[in-house]
Design a protein around this motif. Structure first.
Motif, mmCIF file in Angstrom:
data_model
loop_
_atom_site.group_PDB
_atom_site.id
_atom_site.type_symbol
_atom_site.label_atom_id
_atom_site.label_comp_id
_atom_site.label_asym_id
_atom_site.label_seq_id
_atom_site.Cartn_x
_atom_site.Cartn_y
_atom_site.Cartn_z
ATOM 1 N N MET A 1 0.827 -1.208 0.000
ATOM 2 C CA MET A 1 0.000 0.000 0.000
ATOM 3 C C MET A 1 0.858 1.254 0.000
ATOM 4 O O MET A 1 1.760 1.378 0.799
ATOM 5 C CB MET A 1 -0.907 0.007 1.245
ATOM 6 N N THR A 2 0.584 2.152 -0.895
ATOM 7 C CA THR A 2 1.325 3.417 -0.938
ATOM 8 C C THR A 2 0.378 4.539 -0.570
ATOM 9 O O THR A 2 -0.759 4.563 -1.048
ATOM 10 C CB THR A 2 1.838 3.686 -2.371
ATOM 11 N N GLU A 3 0.852 5.443 0.263
ATOM 12 C CA GLU A 3 0.023 6.597 0.587
ATOM 13 C C GLU A 3 0.651 7.852 -0.008
ATOM 14 O O GLU A 3 1.821 8.129 0.227
ATOM 15 C CB GLU A 3 -0.110 6.737 2.103
ATOM 16 N N LEU A 4 -0.137 8.562 -0.809
ATOM 17 C CA LEU A 4 0.352 9.805 -1.429
ATOM 18 C C LEU A 4 -0.217 10.979 -0.651
ATOM 19 O O LEU A 4 -1.439 11.139 -0.577
ATOM 20 C CB LEU A 4 -0.117 9.885 -2.887
ATOM 21 N N THR A 5 0.653 11.788 -0.077
ATOM 22 C CA THR A 5 0.194 12.937 0.705
ATOM 23 C C THR A 5 0.333 14.205 -0.136
ATOM 24 O O THR A 5 1.380 14.455 -0.723
ATOM 25 C CB THR A 5 1.012 13.060 2.007
ATOM 26 N N PHE A 6 -0.745 14.976 -0.177
ATOM 27 C CA PHE A 6 -0.756 16.230 -0.945
ATOM 28 C C PHE A 6 -0.330 17.386 -0.047
ATOM 29 O O PHE A 6 -0.426 17.287 1.179
ATOM 30 C CB PHE A 6 -2.158 16.470 -1.536
ATOM 31 N N PRO A 7 0.122 18.492 -0.652
ATOM 32 C CA PRO A 7 0.501 19.653 0.166
ATOM 33 C C PRO A 7 -0.668 20.071 1.062
ATOM 34 O O PRO A 7 -1.831 19.958 0.643
ATOM 35 C CB PRO A 7 0.800 20.740 -0.878
ATOM 36 N N PRO A 8 -0.394 20.571 2.263
ATOM 37 C CA PRO A 8 -1.470 20.917 3.204
ATOM 38 C C PRO A 8 -2.463 21.927 2.611
ATOM 39 O O PRO A 8 -3.648 21.893 2.945
ATOM 40 C CB PRO A 8 -0.736 21.542 4.396
ATOM 41 N N HIS A 404 -6.142 9.249 -11.283
ATOM 42 C CA HIS A 404 -5.841 10.592 -11.789
ATOM 43 C C HIS A 404 -5.278 11.481 -10.680
ATOM 44 O O HIS A 404 -4.442 12.345 -10.944
ATOM 45 C CB HIS A 404 -7.056 11.204 -12.480
ATOM 46 N N LEU A 405 -5.712 11.264 -9.447
ATOM 47 C CA LEU A 405 -5.112 12.013 -8.340
ATOM 48 C C LEU A 405 -3.646 11.605 -8.177
ATOM 49 O O LEU A 405 -2.784 12.445 -7.904
ATOM 50 C CB LEU A 405 -5.889 11.779 -7.045
ATOM 51 N N ALA A 406 -3.358 10.321 -8.365
ATOM 52 C CA ALA A 406 -1.954 9.879 -8.312
ATOM 53 C C ALA A 406 -1.164 10.567 -9.420
ATOM 54 O O ALA A 406 -0.005 10.962 -9.225
ATOM 55 C CB ALA A 406 -1.879 8.361 -8.450
ATOM 56 N N ALA A 407 -1.800 10.780 -10.569
ATOM 57 C CA ALA A 407 -1.128 11.463 -11.682
ATOM 58 C C ALA A 407 -0.875 12.931 -11.351
ATOM 59 O O ALA A 407 0.165 13.490 -11.715
ATOM 60 C CB ALA A 407 -1.980 11.349 -12.952
ATOM 61 N N GLU A 463 -13.227 11.293 2.337
ATOM 62 C CA GLU A 463 -12.135 10.856 3.208
ATOM 63 C C GLU A 463 -10.779 11.363 2.676
ATOM 64 O O GLU A 463 -9.913 11.774 3.446
ATOM 65 C CB GLU A 463 -12.170 9.323 3.323
ATOM 66 N N VAL A 464 -10.624 11.362 1.361
ATOM 67 C CA VAL A 464 -9.405 11.901 0.748
ATOM 68 C C VAL A 464 -9.269 13.390 1.104
ATOM 69 O O VAL A 464 -8.197 13.857 1.510
ATOM 70 C CB VAL A 464 -9.432 11.709 -0.786
ATOM 71 N N ALA A 465 -10.370 14.114 0.975
ATOM 72 C CA ALA A 465 -10.330 15.555 1.270
ATOM 73 C C ALA A 465 -10.008 15.786 2.750
ATOM 74 O O ALA A 465 -9.259 16.697 3.097
ATOM 75 C CB ALA A 465 -11.671 16.193 0.909
ATOM 76 N N ARG A 466 -10.574 14.951 3.615
ATOM 77 C CA ARG A 466 -10.346 15.101 5.056
ATOM 78 C C ARG A 466 -8.881 14.843 5.406
ATOM 79 O O ARG A 466 -8.258 15.585 6.153
ATOM 80 C CB ARG A 466 -11.254 14.131 5.825
ATOM 81 N N SER A 467 -8.331 13.760 4.829
ATOM 82 C CA SER A 467 -6.970 13.350 5.203
ATOM 83 C C SER A 467 -5.901 14.042 4.357
ATOM 84 O O SER A 467 -4.729 14.047 4.733
ATOM 85 C CB SER A 467 -6.829 11.837 5.056
ATOM 86 N N GLY A 468 -6.293 14.579 3.198
ATOM 87 C CA GLY A 468 -5.301 15.182 2.311
ATOM 88 C C GLY A 468 -4.380 14.157 1.693
ATOM 89 O O GLY A 468 -3.278 14.480 1.244
ATOM 90 N N SER A 469 -4.813 12.926 1.650
ATOM 91 C CA SER A 469 -3.949 11.899 1.067
ATOM 92 C C SER A 469 -4.769 10.817 0.369
ATOM 93 O O SER A 469 -5.952 10.617 0.660
ATOM 94 C CB SER A 469 -3.059 11.273 2.147
#
Ligand code: PNW
Length: 473
Positions: A1-8, A404-407, A463-469
């Protein structure tokens, strides 16, 4: 499992457009737009669907905003119906403005940032009666309309997009006949493209002059065209042509103040550039703050089959005749690559989005100091609701958005200045020439009862929006 974290500070949103969701065709003083006329033309839209009611958002706006807030999204991109706000194209209609005033208050009250698009294709029919976007006056009417909306909402709307996808409102509308007003004239299309660009520039100048504090931009749609056979010069030329006819014909005037030389040549017969007057390119290339990027699919293209004399008129959605939107490059072929496709038949190619964003950053927005924002990305699938109306789109729409978010994440890592992402769309809605048959929503709409039910993709996106990842599973 890979977790991609977006800028805050990364922004999470959804998008819609007025004609696709509002309904209320003749309420509050609204008069017809070109989409009302087109949708009511037999054979124009699949199943004869119209936007007369569609999601009935005009009457359900507060609960739709509450639903967005319950998903925890920070931004909502909507469009204003020009025909609601200026029914004859020019005269302001206070009652029409009231609706958007209430919408903006509702959004701000729930902590959602309003992102306003001035033109998402619904030109007042009254202006079409005088030539629509083939008439230069439409560009100044657009700037006046921008001023009218700004005067009412500029104190609460921080981000303003002039046009959504000028490619669709010119080439798909005036050359291909697939969108309103349904014309099939390459010459009208290139004139319309120029006047849309001019209208954009005039509106940017107007917005800047009246409200220097707001963020201004435009949204363009893109395809990432690759040669079917990279060793075949005809296929390489086809990819250059499609890139020119789709992407560069707008990007170069916006960022470099000129049409690209090769596209001028490709579209010479139709007359690209003949509508340009002295000073236009300085207006068109007025500095902007943000480029909205809409991306759905890539494509492999090949050169024309030598000696091909087949008719250039073919069947599309609906029954009316259609032509190629690729003016001057009509015989370029789109070659399926065996990739998965959505219900639109569009190939799913997430890495195209990474390449697109990096290229825009390097060749256009980066040098100009302009930020990037994905203002649309999403997919139609043939949803199968359960008895309660719930759609489990885990393996279709959710997977599409996740990939697409990973992209997007990969593009940011590669240096693209991308500030946020918006799923198209918040709600199932009127999908233009395809009517109600194609569903892009992360929220299901039952078009009989008008009931809204979040799909699995919406719950996941919250959940993505909440966690930012984003977790790749
Ligand atoms: C965009 N094409 O439209 C629009 O901005 C939305 O209103 C629309 O619902 C969404 O994408 C999904 O289609 C497009 O033919 C319509 O290439 C057609 C094309 C591209 C974009």
């Amino acid at each position: 499992m890979t977790e991609l974290t977006f800028p805050p500070s990364f922004s999470w949103g959804t998008a819609t457009a007025a004609y696709q969701i509002e309904g209320a065709r003749h309420e509050g003083g609204r008069r017809d737009s070109i989409w009302d006329t087109f949708a009511h033309t037999p054979g124009a839209v699949v199943n004869g669907d119209t936007g007369d009611v569609t999601c009935d958002h005009y009457h359900r706006m507060p609960s739709d905003v509450a639903l967005m807030a319950s998903l925890g999204l920070d931004t909502y991109r909507f469009s204003v119906s020009w025909a609601r706000v200026c029914p004859d194209g020019r005269t302001p209609n206070p009652e029409g403005l009231d609706f958007y005033d209430r919408l903006v208050d509702e959004l701000v009250g729930r902590g959602i940032r309003p992102w306003l698009t001035l033109y998402h294709w619904d030109l007042p029919q009254a202006l079409q009666d005088r030539g629509g976007w083939t008439n230069r006056d439409t560009a100044s009417a657009f700037a006046e309309y921008a001023g009218t909306v700004l005067e009412r909402l500029g104190d609460r709307v921080p981000v303003w997009t002039t046009l959504n996808e000028p490619w669709c409102s010119s080439f798909l509308s005036y050359a291909a006949g697939e969108h309103a007003p349904g014309h099939t004239s390459p010459t009208e299309a290139v004139d319309a493209a120029h006047h849309l660009l001019l209208g954009h520039g005039l509106a940017v100048q107007r917005i800047r002059a009246d409200r220097p504090d707001v963020t201004v931009g435009i949204t363009t749609n893109h395809t990432v065209a690759e040669p079917a056979d990279p060793s075949n010069p005809a296929d390489v030329d086809a990819a250059r042509r499609i890139d020119g006819a789709f992407n560069r014909v707008f990007l170069d005037p916006l960022f470099r103040g000129e049409y690209p030389a090769d596209v001028l040549e490709d579209m010479a017969e139709a007359g690209l550039g003949r509508a340009a007057r002295d000073g236009d390119f300085a207006v068109i290339s007025s500095p902007i703050d943000v480029l909205g990027v809409n991306y759905y699919n890539g494509a492999a293209v090949a050169g024309a089959v030598p000696g091909d004399e087949s008719p250039l008129v073919f069947a599309g959605p609906g029954e009316l005749p259609r032509r190629s939107p690729y003016v001057g490059s009509e015989r370029v072929r789109f070659v399926p690559r065996g990739l998965p496709v959505t219900a639109m038949g569009w190939e799913v190619q997430p890495e195209g989005l990474t390449r697109l964003l990096v290229r825009l950053q390097e060749e256009y927005t980066g040098p100009a100091g302009v930020r990037l924002h994905v203002t649309e990305n999403g997919a139609a699938y043939d949803d199968v609701p359960d008895a309660a109306g719930f759609v489990d789109d885990t393996h279709t729409r959710r997977a599409y958005v996740r990939d697409h978010l990973a992209a997007v994440h990969a593009a940011i890592e590669a240096g693209a200045a991308v500030d946020g992402y918006m799923v198209w769309s918040m709600l199932d809605n009127f999908e233009w020439a395809w009517g109600l048959a194609k569903r892009f929503g992360i929220v299901r709409v039952d078009f009989d009862t008008l009931q809204r039910t979040p799909k699995a993709s919406a719950l996941w996106y919250a959940e993505v929006a909440r966690s930012g990842s984003v977790t790749l599973d």
